[in-house]
Design a protein around this motif. Structure first.
Motif, PDB file in Angstrom:
ATOM      1  N   VAL A 263      -5.790   1.874  -7.802  1.00 24.66           N
ATOM      2  CA  VAL A 263      -6.286   2.859  -6.520  1.00 24.66           C
ATOM      3  C   VAL A 263      -7.689   2.653  -6.175  1.00 24.66           C
ATOM      4  CG1 VAL A 263      -6.435   5.067  -6.016  1.00 24.66           C
ATOM      5  CG2 VAL A 263      -4.850   4.767  -8.404  1.00 24.66           C
ATOM      6  N   VAL A 264      -7.150   2.202  -4.868  1.00 24.92           N
ATOM      7  CA  VAL A 264      -8.194   1.610  -4.120  1.00 24.92           C
ATOM      8  C   VAL A 264      -8.714   2.374  -3.564  1.00 24.92           C
ATOM      9  CG1 VAL A 264      -7.114  -0.859  -3.888  1.00 24.92           C
ATOM     10  CG2 VAL A 264      -6.733   1.253  -2.151  1.00 24.92           C
ATOM     11  N   ASP A 265      -8.579   3.562  -2.623  1.00 27.12           N
ATOM     12  CA  ASP A 265      -9.467   4.480  -2.147  1.00 27.12           C
ATOM     13  C   ASP A 265      -8.511   5.920  -2.362  1.00 27.12           C
ATOM     14  OD1 ASP A 265     -10.805   5.429   0.015  1.00 27.12           O
ATOM     15  OD2 ASP A 265      -9.915   4.694   1.868  1.00 27.12           O
TER      16      ASP A 265
ATOM     17  N   LEU B 225       0.643  -1.272   0.385  1.00 23.33           N
ATOM     18  CA  LEU B 225       0.142   0.183   0.565  1.00 23.33           C
ATOM     19  C   LEU B 225       1.034   1.010   0.118  1.00 23.33           C
ATOM     20  CD1 LEU B 225      -2.597  -0.550   2.346  1.00 23.33           C
ATOM     21  CD2 LEU B 225      -2.788  -1.165  -0.294  1.00 23.33           C
ATOM     22  N   LEU B 226       0.140   1.931  -0.857  1.00 21.42           N
ATOM     23  CA  LEU B 226       1.143   3.297  -0.775  1.00 21.42           C
ATOM     24  C   LEU B 226       0.654   4.459  -0.998  1.00 21.42           C
ATOM     25  CD1 LEU B 226       3.739   3.061  -4.472  1.00 21.42           C
ATOM     26  CD2 LEU B 226       3.842   2.685  -1.411  1.00 21.42           C
ATOM     27  N   HIS B 227       0.570   5.462   0.287  1.00 22.18           N
ATOM     28  CA  HIS B 227      -0.395   6.663  -0.257  1.00 22.18           C
ATOM     29  C   HIS B 227       0.631   8.013  -0.704  1.00 22.18           C
ATOM     30  CE1 HIS B 227      -2.991   5.262   3.154  1.00 22.18           C
ATOM     31  NE2 HIS B 227      -1.988   4.691   3.405  1.00 22.18           N
ATOM     32  N   LEU B 228       0.305   7.738  -2.014  1.00 23.43           N
ATOM     33  CA  LEU B 228       0.742   9.503  -2.449  1.00 23.43           C
ATOM     34  C   LEU B 228      -0.257  10.692  -2.903  1.00 23.43           C
ATOM     35  CD1 LEU B 228       1.719   6.901  -5.235  1.00 23.43           C
ATOM     36  CD2 LEU B 228       2.971   7.311  -3.668  1.00 23.43           C
TER      37      LEU B 228
ATOM     38  N   VAL C 107      -4.413   6.279  -2.172  1.00 24.91           N
ATOM     39  CA  VAL C 107      -4.280   4.627  -1.699  1.00 24.91           C
ATOM     40  C   VAL C 107      -4.103   3.800  -3.320  1.00 24.91           C
ATOM     41  CG1 VAL C 107      -4.605   3.058  -0.194  1.00 24.91           C
ATOM     42  CG2 VAL C 107      -5.382   5.264   0.838  1.00 24.91           C
ATOM     43  N   VAL C 108      -2.548   3.344  -3.253  1.00 26.74           N
ATOM     44  CA  VAL C 108      -2.641   2.893  -4.749  1.00 26.74           C
ATOM     45  C   VAL C 108      -2.157   1.458  -4.026  1.00 26.74           C
ATOM     46  CG1 VAL C 108      -1.313   2.445  -6.457  1.00 26.74           C
ATOM     47  CG2 VAL C 108      -2.153   4.422  -5.771  1.00 26.74           C
TER      48      VAL C 108
END
Length: 372
Positions: A290-292, A255-258, A299-300
């Motif tokens: 991109v889930v969120d 999970l990556l927050h971008l 959120v990727v």
């Protein structure tokens, strides 16, 4: 006392082991030549594990059979014969336990050679270990019972012991309720195919590999080289995760927050390019989505499959490191940022808001809704 009376027992005691050792030497030479000439005969090398118990049993049995030739006196003969009988029983029990262990191991080896499914091999190994432990306990109990029955005092109370066996069994069952529960849970665990030696499990929040399954406990080796010993009844009565029961393959998640401006298409292409050149990816599946979203980030989620849990963990770390480095070097604006304001600007904004509020109040609220 004639000297022959002393020499006869000594000669018998020395001749029997010497004869057995001589025969053993001849057999070893013959088996060695046969193994060198015929590779298929190498299976006889497995029988060497039973060599010492066989020699001890033969010596004890031959000494017991040749005891009359020793010419022992009436006062010495009964205890010596009883001791030899006990030696025969104990050595026979040792030989039986070793033979059963050898048979189980050879059967497991043949089964593993004809199977390509590692899960079935681990299942057979777990069951074989449990059967071996139960057989060892049973042989030990039978050997001890046979040895005790050679004593006249024990035979005399045998009838009373049998008569009270029901009561003793009830008392023992109540006293050893926990141990019996673990014993039956171990049998259920092995033959129910719930967990096997070598399985990757998550128990009580701990991730590890099943290293050993005994009659009462399961030993789990964790990734940091700790050993967790848990009762078998835990696995029979509580839920746990088994990551390799049918297939050791597993899907890893990153999970990556971008930032909202992240070029997701380029990031997906870089992700797929990296996986194509990484041997830890098994090629079964991959996805970057991109889930969120949040007010400040997106959120990727990156998914990738691996042959087992260990490689999946390593691949997750490598993917996370590679994608962050790619964004840092190519698109630094895509990394999340925390928006802050200068203290002076914040004070000016607050003063302007207070002025607008005062003007609205002075006008009697006729200029529309109050300023926010």
């Amino acid at each position: 006392m004639p000297i022959w009376t002393v020499l006869r027992p000594l000669l018998v005691a020395a001749a029997v082991p010497a004869a057995v050792l001589a025969v053993d030497r001849v057999l070893l030479l013959a088996v060695g030549r046969l193994s060198a000439a015929r590779p298929a005969a190498r299976r006889w090398q497995l029988l060497r594990r039973c060599r010492i118990p066989v020699l001890v049993t033969l010596v004890a049995a031959l000494l017991l059979g040749c005891e009359p030739a020793a010419g022992l006196g009436p006062g010495i003969r009964p205890p010596v014969r009883h001791a030899l009988l006990l030696a025969v029983l104990v050595s026979a029990g040792w030989l039986a336990a070793r033979a059963v262990s050898l048979f189980i191991e050879s059967a497991l080896t043949r089964y593993a050679a004809g199977r390509r499914d590692p899960g079935r091999v681990r299942r057979a190994r777990t069951q074989a270990d449990l059967v071996g432990r139960i057989s060892d306990v049973a042989i030990a109990v039978l050997t001890l019972a046979a040895a005790l029955m050679t004593f006249p005092a024990v035979r005399a109370v045998g009838a009373s012991l049998l008569a009270s066996a029901g009561l003793l069994g009830l008392v023992a069952g109540v006293a050893a309720q926990s141990s019996l529960a673990n014993l039956f849970a171990g049998i259920q665990l092995a033959f129910g195919d719930m967990v096997r030696i070598g399985d990757v499990v998550v128990v009580a929040g701990e991730w590890g590999t099943v290293e050993e399954i005994t009659l009462t406990a399961v030993v789990i080796a964790t990734w940091d080289q700790r050993r967790i010993v848990m009762p078998v009844s835990y696995f029979a009565g509580k839920p746990f995760e088994n990551w390799s029961r049918r297939d050791p393959g597993i899907t890893g998640t990153v999970l990556l927050h971008l930032d909202h401006r992240t070029p997701v298409g380029e990031l997906r292409a870089e992700f797929e390019k990296m996986l194509a050149g990484d041997e830890r990816w098994d090629g079964a599946g991959r996805a970057l989505q991109v889930v969120d979203t949040t007010p400040s980030t997106i959120v990727v989620r990156a998914l990738m499959t691996a042959p087992d849990a260990e490689l999946a963990f390593e691949l997750r770390c490598a993917v996370r490191e590679h994608l962050v480095a790619f964004l840092r070097d190519r698109h630094p604006y895509a990394l999340p940022r925390v928006t802050v304001a200068r203290a002076e600007a914040a004070e000016q904004g607050r003063a302007a808001a207070e002025t607008a509020q005062g003007e609205w109040t002075a006008a009697g609220g006729l200029q529309g809704p109050p300023p926010s």
